[in-house]
Design an enzyme around this catalytic site. Sequence first.
Site, PDB file in Angstrom:
ATOM      1  N   ASP A 259      10.480  41.404   9.530  1.00 48.67           N
ATOM      2  CA  ASP A 259      11.521  41.590  10.532  1.00 48.67           C
ATOM      3  C   ASP A 259      12.669  42.458  10.008  1.00 48.67           C
ATOM      4  O   ASP A 259      13.144  42.259   8.872  1.00 48.67           O
ATOM      5  CB  ASP A 259      12.068  40.220  10.944  1.00 48.67           C
ATOM      6  CG  ASP A 259      13.207  40.323  11.928  1.00 48.67           C
ATOM      7  OD1 ASP A 259      12.982  40.795  13.052  1.00 48.67           O
ATOM      8  OD2 ASP A 259      14.344  39.948  11.554  1.00 48.67           O
ATOM      9  N   HIS A 262      15.515  47.213   7.955  1.00 45.70           N
ATOM     10  CA  HIS A 262      16.716  48.031   7.767  1.00 45.70           C
ATOM     11  C   HIS A 262      17.906  47.189   7.322  1.00 45.70           C
ATOM     12  O   HIS A 262      18.909  47.736   6.841  1.00 45.70           O
ATOM     13  CB  HIS A 262      17.063  48.790   9.051  1.00 45.70           C
ATOM     14  CG  HIS A 262      17.116  47.925  10.264  1.00 45.70           C
ATOM     15  ND1 HIS A 262      16.019  47.729  11.082  1.00 45.70           N
ATOM     16  CD2 HIS A 262      18.119  47.184  10.803  1.00 45.70           C
ATOM     17  CE1 HIS A 262      16.359  46.920  12.068  1.00 45.70           C
ATOM     18  NE2 HIS A 262      17.618  46.571  11.922  1.00 45.70           N
ATOM     19  N   GLU A 296       9.266  46.163  10.742  1.00 46.34           N
ATOM     20  CA  GLU A 296      10.106  46.555  11.872  1.00 46.34           C
ATOM     21  C   GLU A 296      11.343  47.221  11.288  1.00 46.34           C
ATOM     22  O   GLU A 296      11.990  46.668  10.387  1.00 46.34           O
ATOM     23  CB  GLU A 296      10.540  45.349  12.704  1.00 46.34           C
ATOM     24  CG  GLU A 296      11.421  45.755  13.884  1.00 46.34           C
ATOM     25  CD  GLU A 296      12.428  44.698  14.290  1.00 46.34           C
ATOM     26  OE1 GLU A 296      13.079  44.884  15.332  1.00 46.34           O
ATOM     27  OE2 GLU A 296      12.596  43.706  13.570  1.00 46.34           O
ATOM     28  N   HIS A 324       8.356  53.242  22.359  1.00 43.66           N
ATOM     29  CA  HIS A 324       8.802  52.310  23.402  1.00 43.66           C
ATOM     30  C   HIS A 324       9.967  52.886  24.197  1.00 43.66           C
ATOM     31  O   HIS A 324       9.970  52.867  25.435  1.00 43.66           O
ATOM     32  CB  HIS A 324       9.221  50.969  22.800  1.00 43.66           C
ATOM     33  CG  HIS A 324       9.929  50.086  23.788  1.00 43.66           C
ATOM     34  ND1 HIS A 324      11.299  50.134  23.965  1.00 43.66           N
ATOM     35  CD2 HIS A 324       9.468  49.180  24.690  1.00 43.66           C
ATOM     36  CE1 HIS A 324      11.638  49.286  24.928  1.00 43.66           C
ATOM     37  NE2 HIS A 324      10.560  48.695  25.374  1.00 43.66           N
ATOM     38  N   HIS A 325      10.993  53.390  23.487  1.00 45.73           N
ATOM     39  CA  HIS A 325      12.192  53.857  24.173  1.00 45.73           C
ATOM     40  C   HIS A 325      11.868  55.040  25.088  1.00 45.73           C
ATOM     41  O   HIS A 325      12.406  55.135  26.205  1.00 45.73           O
ATOM     42  CB  HIS A 325      13.249  54.263  23.154  1.00 45.73           C
ATOM     43  CG  HIS A 325      13.701  53.148  22.263  1.00 45.73           C
ATOM     44  ND1 HIS A 325      13.411  51.829  22.517  1.00 45.73           N
ATOM     45  CD2 HIS A 325      14.427  53.152  21.104  1.00 45.73           C
ATOM     46  CE1 HIS A 325      13.952  51.071  21.567  1.00 45.73           C
ATOM     47  NE2 HIS A 325      14.561  51.853  20.709  1.00 45.73           N
TER      48      HIS A 325
END
Length: 611
Positions: A259, A262, A296, A324-325
């Site tokens: 998860d 970043h 992710e 996705h965006h």
Amino acid sequence: MNQGALFLGKDRCRFRVWAPFRKKVEVKLESRGGLLCPLDRDGDGFWSATHQGVGAGSRYRYLLDGSVARPDPASAFQPLGVHGPSEVIDHGAFPWRDKNWRGIPLAEMILYELHVGTFTPEGTFAAVVPRLEALRGLGINALSLMPVAQFPGVRNWGYDGTYPYAVHNSYGGPEGLKTLVDACHACGLAVVLDVVYNHLGPEGNYLADYGPYFTDRYRTPWGDALNFDGPYSDPVRAFFIGNAIHWLADYHVDALRLDAVHAIYDTGAKHFLEELAAGVAAFSAEEGRRRLLIAESDLNDVRLIRPRNLGGYGLDAQWHDDFHHSLHTLLTGERSGYYADFGSTAQLAKAWDEGFVYDWAFSAYRNRHHGSSSRDRPGHQFVVFAQNHDQVGNRRGGERLAGLVSFEALKMAAAAVILSPFVPLLFMGEEYGEEAPFHYFVDHSDPALIEAVRQGRRKEFGAFRWGAEIPDPQNPSTFAQSRLQWNKRDREKHKILLDYHVFLLRLRKNLAVLGEPVRDHLEVTGHEDQKLLIVQRTRKEERVLILLNFNSTSSSLRGVKIPDGCWCKVADSSERRWLGPGSSLPDRLAAGSSAHIGRLSMVLYRREFRV
């Protein structure tokens, strides 16, 4: 195990815990009236000892300096919740049946993300098992579980976990998870488990009582950052790398989704993620079966998935947010928040063709350049989706795509994901157009923390200008509203959409040109005026042409370059059998055609060979 309670059989257990600044550490055996058993300290700050009379199921805490009683940081089970005692687990006792299981190659995976608590009315691992055949019939071959590590209460997404090694008690504990994984393997499904190595939740988080697990040099959006690069960071890194191996070894999990990497801060010469990847690779080699790491990240940093010998971290794949965006904005027209950076067919074409859209391009949302090029990375290193828990649950109303767009657009979304040259992921219920929201929900016991969560959610949604009040994350009804409505799968349009997903997944499996997530022989063109995407995929002598019309009106193919040859129609989302308005394109298409493609529709052609 690097830490924790290791059951050795015959009522013997070895305890080991890191507490470098404590003067005395003892095991308090609550199952034996609070009997205190001493631990011995080594030069690195680890306390350990093997004690008799400690069987599987024994409950214990560590007593620090004779006064502070805390659960085990590496507890395998918290039967009474995050504040209760830990329990000794005999991981060797489970009767595994999967010794011949070899896993699913990443390039062949079809992922299905689910939240155990809302997937069924019961909200347990055991209740998932009877649903596995339905998922396999859909065409799924990999279950992607949202985090199951112990979190406070009974309602949570799982990202507020505070015991990384413990399986949540209300889901069914260690036995329940093992039973689910074993059942998945028995019916040909791999299991991907979501783990959180960027922070721990606030309630029940006692790691700081043991040692410098956290650092104040960095701050995550969700709390204190973990100490991966400061003084005393070596045991912290080992704790979480050991956690990864724990899930792979003791629970036979096939892959881990990492998860929000970043928010894993590490400025050292060897990043934690690189060391993690090396550790998992070594375990895989020892076991003779490859285990995977899927990240992710919102950095668009290709180093995550580049091999270590090319200067990367060596992770196997990552979620492809730019895909996705790009898709979401074309389908919904939304342009607030981070969606402000997207909205053109050219961007979706680039996401198909190259991977990252922002490859050191200027991002207006961030007001800076962002990302790196992923052009050289193969398609199987990207997981794509039209929906996932974040993109649904982090909306103010938890709206799924079925609540935002038309039925025709839902079919477009399915085609764009499943026919892409990447690894597709469906979010639970997406396959039949689930309309129940998927909200964010918690079950904390501290009133101040509950209010902080409420205020944090309001602040988080400010950039999106969605307007309406958000549901209370603490209210049990917010959780209850998020459960899937399985009875819809066999009803009217929901059954049609389910059949459509089955049809597309079978196409992907049966047409080799669609089944290989490669971009070596891929041509993608975006026609901005018509909002039309033209995709040509080739494998040896097999070639397909995919037409995706994102326009709310039909679009002419005049001026669109149709490759030479005779193209035979294989799929058309506008057909009446899919509750469409009827197809406007011919069964055979040739170069120079002036036909029209219907609004919000996908048509797939396969090139014919004539002798």
